[in-house]
Scaffold this motif. Structure first.
Motif, PDB file in Angstrom:
ATOM      1  N   LEU A 152       0.843  -1.191   0.000  1.00 27.92           N
ATOM      2  CA  LEU A 152       0.000   0.000   0.000  1.00 27.92           C
ATOM      3  C   LEU A 152       0.878   1.240   0.000  1.00 27.92           C
ATOM      4  O   LEU A 152       1.697   1.415   0.901  1.00 27.92           O
ATOM      5  CB  LEU A 152      -0.914  -0.028   1.236  1.00 27.92           C
ATOM      6  N   THR A 204       3.500   7.385   2.873  1.00 28.64           N
ATOM      7  CA  THR A 204       3.538   6.157   3.662  1.00 28.64           C
ATOM      8  C   THR A 204       3.629   4.948   2.742  1.00 28.64           C
ATOM      9  O   THR A 204       3.010   4.924   1.681  1.00 28.64           O
ATOM     10  CB  THR A 204       2.260   6.039   4.519  1.00 28.64           C
ATOM     11  N   LEU A 261       3.392   0.594   3.079  1.00 28.33           N
ATOM     12  CA  LEU A 261       3.104  -0.532   3.963  1.00 28.33           C
ATOM     13  C   LEU A 261       3.206  -1.828   3.186  1.00 28.33           C
ATOM     14  O   LEU A 261       2.660  -1.941   2.089  1.00 28.33           O
ATOM     15  CB  LEU A 261       1.694  -0.405   4.560  1.00 28.33           C
ATOM     16  N   HIS A 308       2.294  -5.781   3.669  1.00 25.76           N
ATOM     17  CA  HIS A 308       1.573  -6.703   4.545  1.00 25.76           C
ATOM     18  C   HIS A 308       1.649  -8.135   4.032  1.00 25.76           C
ATOM     19  O   HIS A 308       1.487  -8.377   2.840  1.00 25.76           O
ATOM     20  CB  HIS A 308       0.092  -6.294   4.645  1.00 25.76           C
ATOM     21  N   VAL A 351       4.831  -6.034   7.775  1.00 25.18           N
ATOM     22  CA  VAL A 351       6.117  -6.705   7.952  1.00 25.18           C
ATOM     23  C   VAL A 351       7.252  -5.731   7.635  1.00 25.18           C
ATOM     24  O   VAL A 351       8.340  -5.843   8.189  1.00 25.18           O
ATOM     25  CB  VAL A 351       6.181  -7.971   7.072  1.00 25.18           C
ATOM     26  N   ASN A 352       6.971  -4.794   6.763  1.00 27.60           N
ATOM     27  CA  ASN A 352       7.897  -3.700   6.469  1.00 27.60           C
ATOM     28  C   ASN A 352       7.078  -2.467   6.186  1.00 27.60           C
ATOM     29  O   ASN A 352       5.910  -2.550   5.784  1.00 27.60           O
ATOM     30  CB  ASN A 352       8.790  -4.014   5.254  1.00 27.60           C
ATOM     31  N   TRP A 353       7.684  -1.304   6.381  1.00 31.51           N
ATOM     32  CA  TRP A 353       6.946  -0.067   6.195  1.00 31.51           C
ATOM     33  C   TRP A 353       7.894   1.097   6.029  1.00 31.51           C
ATOM     34  O   TRP A 353       9.103   0.977   6.264  1.00 31.51           O
ATOM     35  CB  TRP A 353       6.019   0.183   7.383  1.00 31.51           C
TER      36      TRP A 353
END
Lengths: 229, 229
Positions: B40, B46, B48, B50, B58-60
DNA sequence: AGGTGGATCTCGGAT
DNA sequence: ATCCGAGGTCCACCT
């Protein structure tokens, strides 16, 4: 609708995008007015509602919840709920722009992270002199009545040393934590002998520095390894 | 590819699903092997990533980052980076099952939550006797050198009262917090007069109870309002 | 199921 | 920019 129910049934990851209202009731309660949002329903029972801004979902439901989909007066309604604690999330779509369902196959192993507090601990245990010359670690996660001490050891003069590790700059909370452990050790060893408490972190804030001095605790600057290395 | 770049350029919310590897380097560093994930990308910067499980990505990458998309040896690569602190996220897709880009119009107002610590504070200020008979609140967020006291007041005998509020069951950290405020007040008022410290929360853990007794602090059971009401 | 503390915590408010 | 504490924190680990 069918795509969503089928996706949930077959353990797929379901995504939706559309204009919706969201209501939550459980540990707290919240209402979110109409707007475009992205919804992610995971096969483990997680539900996430994201707006256009922010890293955190505006509403969510943790893993273990049960997702259900229904039509109500022509509107798609997704609910996610659990008990213990009882909480429920309701997403009512006024319009639906997108629905997707994706099979997520394997997940062989999770993410491996470097630069955590555990890495800092390993680093210090391998090079005890990074704390100070003559430091001898004796145990990690040593239990006290106040909780587990990150690293427990002795200094060159045989004094007991309590080390509290933090991977990043710390504030007053970390000092209080260290203090609880030192106090607990004093009690348990019921000795008046000096017990040194050392906070190990990249840096400390001003209030934390004051607290350290106030309680005769020490600070050693040290960063987690393998950054800038 | 074009859809993603156009979506990012026009400030849309971009979603991708496919098999990818993810690398992160910044405040820490992480590697994530190949697997199916949902990505996302928000217009505020941002990012994201998932997996099928867990509420947390799990990472962002936090808001304010710059997303870029490129093709490298036939693979779609999404990067998101920022400076201060320098950190970078790289997502390399081996296969791409889905790409979506959505316009997010208005966001008139955010979510309104009920049952927060602020609600608990209001509740107590309107009904001071919930703390105890004769309690008189004098200030909220009263500043001390150790931080702001949630509620500051006096009891029926004119003694100073420091109230620390928590919306949920508390552990040792909350007790230490209260203790810091009481200590700071002792210092500032440089008085030997008794200063009462009262922790207000739905409940406390065992260690927190011990800590409270140890430091002559008190506990009053109280929940945030408008649950079960 | 509850306790404890870490986290690339995030987020908001204040300075 | 940093500091500070709240959070429906989540999360892993342990009892």
């Amino acid at each position: 609708m069918t795509l969503v129910t089928e996706g949930l049934r077959t353990g797929e990851l379901v995504t939706l995008f559309g204009c919706c209202r969201v209501e939550y009731d459980g540990r707290a309660a919240s209402t979110l007015g109409s707007g475009n949002r992205h919804v992610l329903l995971k096969p483990d029972g997680t539900a996430l509602v994201h707006t256009a801004t922010g890293q955190q979902p505006v509403n969510w439901q943790p893993p273990g919840c049960t997702h259900t989909v229904a039509m109500d007066e022509g509107a798609l309604v997704v609910t996610s709920e659990r008990e213990t604690p009882a909480e429920q999330l309701t997403i009512r779509f006024e319009s639906l722009e997108h629905v997707g369902s994706f099979q997520v196959t394997d997940e062989p192993e999770g993410v491996s992270v470097v630069g955590t507090e555990a890495d800092l601990s390993d680093h210090l245990l391998e090079n005890p002199s990074l704390l100070e010359s003559g430091f001898t670690p004796l145990a990690t996660e040593r239990e006290t009545t106040a909780g587990a001490i990150d690293i427990y050891g002795t200094d060159s003069e045989g004094r007991t040393v309590v080390v509290e590790l933090k991977r990043r700059r710390v504030g007053p909370d970390a000092v209080s934590q260290l203090r609880r452990y030192v106090d607990a050790l004093h009690r348990e060893l019921h000795t008046d002998a000096e017990i040194r408490g050392i906070l190990v972190a990249p840096s400390v804030t001003g209030r934390a520095t004051s607290l350290l001095e106030e309680h005769d605790l020490e600070f050693v600057a040290l960063e987690p390894p393998s950054r800038d290395v």
